[in-house]
Write a protein that holds these residues in place. Structure first.
Motif, PDB file in Angstrom:
ATOM      1  N   TYR A  24      41.291  69.532  71.406  1.00 12.49           N
ATOM      2  CA  TYR A  24      40.341  68.447  71.188  1.00 12.49           C
ATOM      3  C   TYR A  24      39.335  68.489  72.332  1.00 12.49           C
ATOM      4  O   TYR A  24      39.710  68.757  73.482  1.00 12.49           O
ATOM      5  CB  TYR A  24      41.077  67.105  71.193  1.00 12.49           C
ATOM      6  N   PRO A  25      38.048  68.227  72.073  1.00  8.55           N
ATOM      7  CA  PRO A  25      37.064  68.272  73.153  1.00  8.55           C
ATOM      8  C   PRO A  25      37.371  67.244  74.253  1.00  8.55           C
ATOM      9  O   PRO A  25      37.697  66.087  73.961  1.00  8.55           O
ATOM     10  CB  PRO A  25      35.743  67.935  72.455  1.00  8.55           C
ATOM     11  N   VAL A  26      37.274  67.656  75.502  1.00 11.42           N
ATOM     12  CA  VAL A  26      37.440  66.761  76.652  1.00 11.42           C
ATOM     13  C   VAL A  26      36.042  66.394  77.135  1.00 11.42           C
ATOM     14  O   VAL A  26      35.339  67.214  77.726  1.00 11.42           O
ATOM     15  CB  VAL A  26      38.244  67.440  77.774  1.00 11.42           C
ATOM     16  N   ILE A  27      35.653  65.162  76.877  1.00  5.04           N
ATOM     17  CA  ILE A  27      34.299  64.709  77.194  1.00  5.04           C
ATOM     18  C   ILE A  27      34.398  63.358  77.905  1.00  5.04           C
ATOM     19  O   ILE A  27      35.083  62.443  77.427  1.00  5.04           O
ATOM     20  CB  ILE A  27      33.434  64.548  75.920  1.00  5.04           C
ATOM     21  N   VAL A  65      37.408  74.249  73.696  1.00  3.74           N
ATOM     22  CA  VAL A  65      36.019  73.869  73.944  1.00  3.74           C
ATOM     23  C   VAL A  65      35.156  74.367  72.792  1.00  3.74           C
ATOM     24  O   VAL A  65      35.491  75.353  72.139  1.00  3.74           O
ATOM     25  CB  VAL A  65      35.495  74.460  75.277  1.00  3.74           C
ATOM     26  N   GLU A  66      34.031  73.666  72.557  1.00 10.85           N
ATOM     27  CA  GLU A  66      33.112  74.117  71.513  1.00 10.85           C
ATOM     28  C   GLU A  66      31.677  73.740  71.819  1.00 10.85           C
ATOM     29  O   GLU A  66      30.821  73.805  70.955  1.00 10.85           O
ATOM     30  CB  GLU A  66      33.550  73.601  70.130  1.00 10.85           C
ATOM     31  N   SER A  67      31.422  73.367  73.067  1.00  3.77           N
ATOM     32  CA  SER A  67      30.068  73.018  73.479  1.00  3.77           C
ATOM     33  C   SER A  67      29.914  73.303  74.965  1.00  3.77           C
ATOM     34  O   SER A  67      30.910  73.391  75.706  1.00  3.77           O
ATOM     35  CB  SER A  67      29.787  71.528  73.226  1.00  3.77           C
ATOM     36  N   GLU A  95      28.716  71.199  77.032  1.00  3.96           N
ATOM     37  CA  GLU A  95      29.177  69.991  77.711  1.00  3.96           C
ATOM     38  C   GLU A  95      30.691  70.010  77.895  1.00  3.96           C
ATOM     39  O   GLU A  95      31.220  69.622  78.949  1.00  3.96           O
ATOM     40  CB  GLU A  95      28.768  68.745  76.915  1.00  3.96           C
ATOM     41  N   GLY A  96      31.393  70.454  76.872  1.00  4.36           N
ATOM     42  CA  GLY A  96      32.843  70.549  76.973  1.00  4.36           C
ATOM     43  C   GLY A  96      33.279  71.579  77.998  1.00  4.36           C
ATOM     44  O   GLY A  96      34.248  71.362  78.752  1.00  4.36           O
ATOM     45  N   ALA A 102      32.852  70.143  81.438  1.00  9.72           N
ATOM     46  CA  ALA A 102      33.871  69.133  81.742  1.00  9.72           C
ATOM     47  C   ALA A 102      35.175  69.790  82.164  1.00  9.72           C
ATOM     48  O   ALA A 102      35.800  69.400  83.162  1.00  9.72           O
ATOM     49  CB  ALA A 102      34.091  68.232  80.528  1.00  9.72           C
TER      50      ALA A 102
END
Length: 366
Positions: A83-86, A107-109, A111-112, A115
Motif C-alpha cells: 500500500y502506498p506510504v504517503i 511504491v507506484e509514484s 512521492e511514494g 517517502a
C-alpha cells in the motif's frame, strides 16, 4: 460450547479447518516452487500469521502500517506493506518499523518513493521496494512500460532504497463468471508482470521478485511461469464470495458468525442478534440463495436483510419450529470485513472451545 464467558453474537474460528486451508495453499505454492506471502488483512491476528509462517510462508503481506506495527510487535520478521506510504506521520512510523523487522514497501509514484526513502534515511536502514503495476484492475499501480522504468531509475538514485521487483493485484478476478475466466485473468496478471520484469532487467535493474495473486487467482497463477511470490488472503478462512467464485468449498469455510434468535414475530420470520455491525454489508448475497449468510445444512433459513443490530430471517416451512433462544452459525459473505468488525474471536478444535483470540489489528486502517 464449554466456555463460561461465551455470548453472542460471536465470530467462531474452526482451527482444524484453518490448518487444512493453510496446508492446502502452502502445498500449491510448494508444488510450483513459488513463495507464499499471505495477506494478513483477512485475519488481522498474529496467531494466524504464525501458523502460516510455521507451515512454510516466507512472510506476510499487510495493507496498512497499523497492521504491520501489530505484527512486528508480535515477532513477525518479514512484512510486505502492499500500500502506498504517503504523509509525514506515516514516514516516521515506517522508520520505526524498519528498526523492528524486515520491511518491503510497495511504491507506484515519485512521492511514494521519496517517502519510503526518507523513512530509510531516518532509520538508517536500507528499504527493499517493489514497484506496483496495474495488470487490469484499474486501482493503484503504474501502467507497464516506460513509466515503470523511469520510476526504477528514481529508486536507484536513492542510497536508502533497493529495488527488488514488481507487485500487482488482479482484483478483477472477483468480477469474472467462472474458473476459466479466473485462469485467463491470472495469465494476464503473471504475463504482464513477467514481461515488465524482463524489461527492467534489460534496462539494467536486476529485479528478483515478481509478486502476484489473490485468493481466486493464486492456484492458477502459481502454475504459470513468471511469478515467484503469491499473496492470497481470504483462503485462510473462506467465505461465500469465494465459494461463488469456485475458489473455496463450503465444507472448508472456517469462519462463522454465531447468533441467537431474539424474536419470532411471524411463523415465517425470525430475528437474530447480529446485523451489519457484525456481518458487514460488503459483497453480494449468497450464491446458494440464502441471502447475507448460510447456515450449513439448513438452506431453508435465509438471512434476508440486515439493519445495524438485527438480522431478519425468512424461514421455509421446515424451519418454522425455530424458537427464541436458538443458536445458529452462519457462513458470511465476506470474512475479511467480518473480522475487522469484532474485537475477538472464539477458536475451537474438534468442535470444542479452546480460547478467545484478540483481533489485534482490528481497525488498524491508518
Amino acid at each position: 460450547m464449554n466456555s463460561p464467558t461465551y455470548d453472542t453474537p460471536c465470530i467462531m474460528i474452526d482451527l482444524d479447518k484453518v490448518e487444512r486451508n493453510i496446508r492446502h495453499m502452502q502445498q500449491i505454492a510448494d508444488d510450483h516452487g513459488i513463495g507464499l506471502r499471505p495477506h494478513a488483512k483477512t485475519h488481522k491476528m498474529p496467531e494466524v500469521a504464525r501458523m502460516q509462517i510455521a507451515a512454510g510462508a516466507i512472510g506476510v503481506t499487510v495493507a496498512k502500517l497499523g497492521e504491520a506495527e501489530v505484527l512486528a510487535k508480535a515477532g513477525i520478521s518479514d512484512i510486505l506493506i502492499a500500500y502506498p506510504v504517503i504523509g509525514r506521520d506515516k514516514i516516521k512510523r515506517l522508520a520505526a518499523l524498519l528498526t523492528m523487522t524486515h520491511i518491503t514497501a510497495a511504491v507506484e509514484s515519485i512521492e511514494g518513493v521519496e517517502a519510503v526513502a526518507e523513512a530509510g534515511r531516518l532509520a538508517e536502514v536500507p528499504v527493499d521496494v517493489l514497484i506496483e503495476i496495474d495488470s487490469g484492475f484499474g486501482r493503484v499501480g503504474l501502467n507497464p512500460g516506460e513509466d515503470v522504468i523511469r520510476l526504477a531509475g528514481v529508486i536507484a538514485s536513492h542510497p536508502w532504497l533497493r529495488l527488488k521487483g514488481l507487485l500487482t493485484f488482479a482484483g478483477q478476478s472477483y468480477d469474472v463468471p467462472d474458473p476459466e475466466a479466473i485462469r485467463r485473468t491470472a495469465e494476464r496478471e503473471v504475463g504482464t508482470s513477467a514481461r515488465m520484469a524482463e524489461q527492467l532487467r534489460e534496462a539494467g535493474y536486476p529485479v528478483t521478485v515478481v509478486s502476484v495473486g489473490s485468493t481466486p487467482s493464486s492456484s492458477f497463477a502459481a502454475a504459470i511461469p513468471g511469478a515467484n511470490e503469491l499473496r492470497p488472503g481470504t483462503y485462510v478462512f473462506g467465505d461465500l464470495m469465494q465459494v461463488k467464485l469456485g475458489a473455496h468449498e463450503l465444507e472448508r469455510c472456517a469462519l462463522t458468525v454465531r447468533a441467537t434468535v431474539i424474536s419470532r414475530p411471524a411463523p415465517d420470520r425470525a430475528v437474530i442478534d447480529a446485523g451489519t455491525k457484525v456481518f458487514s454489508s460488503d459483497g453480494e448475497d449468497s450464491p446458494l440463495g440464502t441471502g447475507r449468510g448460510y447456515v450449513p445444512g439448513r438452506p431453508g433459513i435465509t438471512l434476508e436483510w440486515l439493519t445495524e443490530e438485527h438480522g431478519m430471517l425468512k424461514l421455509a416451512p421446515e424451519e418454522q419450529g425455530l424458537a427464541i433462544g436458538d443458536i445458529l452459525d452462519f457462513i458470511p459473505v465476506h470474512c475479511c470485513a467480518v473480522v475487522n468488525l469484532t474485537d475477538r474471536v472464539a477458536v475451537t478444535r474438534d468442535g470444542q472451545f479452546e480460547s478467545f483470540w484478540n483481533v489485534s489489528a482490528r481497525g488498524k486502517v491508518r
